[in-house]
Design an enzyme around this catalytic site. Structure first.
Site, PDB file in Angstrom:
ATOM      1  N   THR A 175       0.827  -1.214   0.000  1.00 10.44           N
ATOM      2  CA  THR A 175       0.000   0.000   0.000  1.00 10.44           C
ATOM      3  C   THR A 175       0.853   1.252   0.000  1.00 10.44           C
ATOM      4  O   THR A 175       0.451   2.290  -0.514  1.00 10.44           O
ATOM      5  CB  THR A 175      -0.937  -0.031   1.234  1.00 10.44           C
ATOM      6  OG1 THR A 175      -1.841  -1.111   1.064  1.00 10.44           O
ATOM      7  CG2 THR A 175      -1.711   1.251   1.389  1.00 10.44           C
ATOM      8  N   SER A 206       1.409  -7.486  -0.770  1.00  7.06           N
ATOM      9  CA  SER A 206       2.171  -8.476   0.015  1.00  7.06           C
ATOM     10  C   SER A 206       1.369  -9.731   0.337  1.00  7.06           C
ATOM     11  O   SER A 206       1.939 -10.726   0.774  1.00  7.06           O
ATOM     12  CB  SER A 206       2.750  -7.858   1.286  1.00  7.06           C
ATOM     13  OG  SER A 206       1.766  -7.683   2.275  1.00  7.06           O
ATOM     14  N   THR A 251       1.722  -4.253   4.322  1.00  4.89           N
ATOM     15  CA  THR A 251       1.566  -4.538   5.754  1.00  4.89           C
ATOM     16  C   THR A 251       1.041  -5.951   6.018  1.00  4.89           C
ATOM     17  O   THR A 251       1.233  -6.493   7.104  1.00  4.89           O
ATOM     18  CB  THR A 251       0.591  -3.546   6.418  1.00  4.89           C
ATOM     19  OG1 THR A 251      -0.686  -3.644   5.775  1.00  4.89           O
ATOM     20  CG2 THR A 251       1.114  -2.127   6.352  1.00  4.89           C
ATOM     21  N   ASP A 252       0.372  -6.566   5.020  1.00  2.00           N
ATOM     22  CA  ASP A 252      -0.354  -7.817   5.310  1.00  2.00           C
ATOM     23  C   ASP A 252       0.548  -8.976   5.723  1.00  2.00           C
ATOM     24  O   ASP A 252       0.181  -9.757   6.605  1.00  2.00           O
ATOM     25  CB  ASP A 252      -1.199  -8.227   4.096  1.00  2.00           C
ATOM     26  CG  ASP A 252      -2.389  -7.296   3.883  1.00  2.00           C
ATOM     27  OD1 ASP A 252      -2.677  -6.487   4.797  1.00  2.00           O
ATOM     28  OD2 ASP A 252      -3.027  -7.374   2.823  1.00  2.00           O
TER      29      ASP A 252
HETATM   30  N1  ASP Z   1      -2.657  -5.476   0.840  1.00  2.00           N
HETATM   31  C1  ASP Z   1      -1.597  -4.524   1.130  1.00  2.00           C
HETATM   32  C2  ASP Z   1      -0.288  -5.272   1.142  1.00  2.00           C
HETATM   33  O1  ASP Z   1      -0.023  -5.989   2.098  1.00  2.00           O
HETATM   34  C3  ASP Z   1      -1.873  -3.865   2.428  1.00  2.00           C
HETATM   35  C4  ASP Z   1      -0.854  -2.878   2.888  1.00  2.00           C
HETATM   36  O2  ASP Z   1       0.254  -2.758   2.406  1.00  2.00           O
HETATM   37  O3  ASP Z   1      -1.197  -2.147   3.854  1.00  2.00           O
HETATM   38  O4  ASP Z   1       0.480  -5.159   0.223  1.00  2.00           O
END
Ligand code: ASP
Length: 343
Positions: free
Chosen positions: A27, A74, A107-108
């Site tokens: 993200t 991710s 973040t995932d």
């Molecule tokens: N779906 C995203 C990822 O993990 C969420 C994020 O980065 O906050 O790439």
């Protein structure tokens, strides 16, 4: 994708530390049509050059060398990408003139990648992951400050020897402890039970504790292309053993259980897992609770059935450790329990 870019284009002082930024997507590199919409966006589409140019203050913190290693959400991180990332980090850190590495990530699965690197990076130089909860096009995007703070930590002399870290929302977490605990707030991570390693605020980096368990140069693990097949199953009311039996038939080397409470397992699932052990599958008991220890339970199942307890690792991190341990040749519940008690 793997192109190298020097940043900033304007001159930074030669005396500043040199930090390599490896971009993988997430993200932090997300883009949305509507700046007020923080959930309807595409992750991993903005290039590292644009991410860096949104943070002019970087030029007073470090000389930055950037690479676009991948551009993925991710949730889609692959084992091959993990191998490539860990190998690239090790190569960069072995290079004279590189003082630290920053990785931008989604973040995932950030806690999984961070823990993998914590166990396989062979350097005491700082490695700092960062991310964002809001896409780069968002009102009040959190990525630029997180990126600046991550580079600030990586450039800091006091960050050496701390293992792999995550700089997020002004806090510094150890890769061993960090867990994502919110699906949407910018305060998305915690280190349950133990708390943060320190803080980064307004250019000041402050540590309050050290991680005592071995990491980086002090582990027995090296990164390779060989990933033993390890999967995760959960225990819950009314659970069946269908998933466990299917995994054994598929030939997995290990199963981590996201158990209830202190790693308790529905009797039906537990019978399936006991049969899995009899087929040579390593079974690790973790918990779906989110914090606290899973203690060894002796005759209840660990001693009687040959299970391993995950301790304070959540099931996702326990899977990372089990894959690395099996790849390193560890076998049997006694040896594997020693690994889990050590790392
Ligand atoms: N779906 C995203 C990822 O993990 C969420 C994020 O980065 O906050 O790439």
């Amino acid at each position: 994708m793997n192109s190298s870019i020097s940043f900033p284009s304007h001159a930074a002082s030669d005396t500043l530390p040199c930090i390599a930024v490896l971009a993988t997507g997430g993200t932090i590199a997300g883009s949305a049509a509507d700046p007020a919409n923080t959930s309807g966006y595409q992750a991993g589409v903005v290039g590292v050059e644009r991410l860096l140019s949104a943070v002019p203050a970087l030029s007073s913190v470090a000389r930055v060398q950037a690479e676009q290693l991948a551009s993925v959400d991710s949730k889609d991180i692959s084992l091959a990408l993990w191998s490539a990332l860990a190998q690239r980090v090790n190569t960069l850190l072995a290079t004279d003139g590189i003082d630290g590495v920053v990785i931008t990530h989604g973040t995932d699965t950030l806690e999984e990648t961070a823990y993998l690197l914590h166990l396989t990076v062979k350097s005491t130089k700082p490695v700092v992951l960062t991310a964002a909860m809001r896409p780069s096009t968002s009102l009040s995007a959190d990525g630029p400050l997180n990126l600046l703070n991550a580079v600030t930590v990586a450039a800091s002399a006091v960050a050496h020897g701390q293992g792999v870290m995550v700089a997020f929302n002004n806090r510094i977490h150890s890769a061993r402890d960090i867990v994502k605990t919110s699906t949407y707030t910018v305060n998305a991570f915690e280190s349950p039970e133990v708390g943060v390693l320190g803080w980064v605020q307004d250019g000041r980096v402050e540590f309050q504790r050290k991680v005592l368990r071995p990491h980086t140069v002090d582990t027995e693990f090296v990164i390779g292309a060989n990933w033993p097949h390890v999967e995760i199953v959960a225990s819950y009311a009314g659970a069946s053993r269908i998933a466990v039996d299917a995994l054994v038939t598929a030939g997995v080397r290990g199963i981590v259980v996201a158990g209830t409470g202190n790693g308790s397992i529905h009797t039906t699932v537990q019978q399936g897992l006991a049969d899995a052990v009899a087929h040579g599958v390593a079974v690790v008991r973790g918990s779906r609770v989110g914090s606290g220890h899973v203690m060894r339970n002796g005759a209840a199942s660990d001693d009687a059935l040959g299970f391993i307890s995950a301790g304070t690792l959540n099931p996702y991190k326990a899977r990372v450790l089990l894959m690395l341990a099996l790849a390193a040749g560890a076998a049997g519940p006694v040896v594997l329990q020693r690994v889990f008690d050590t790392y």
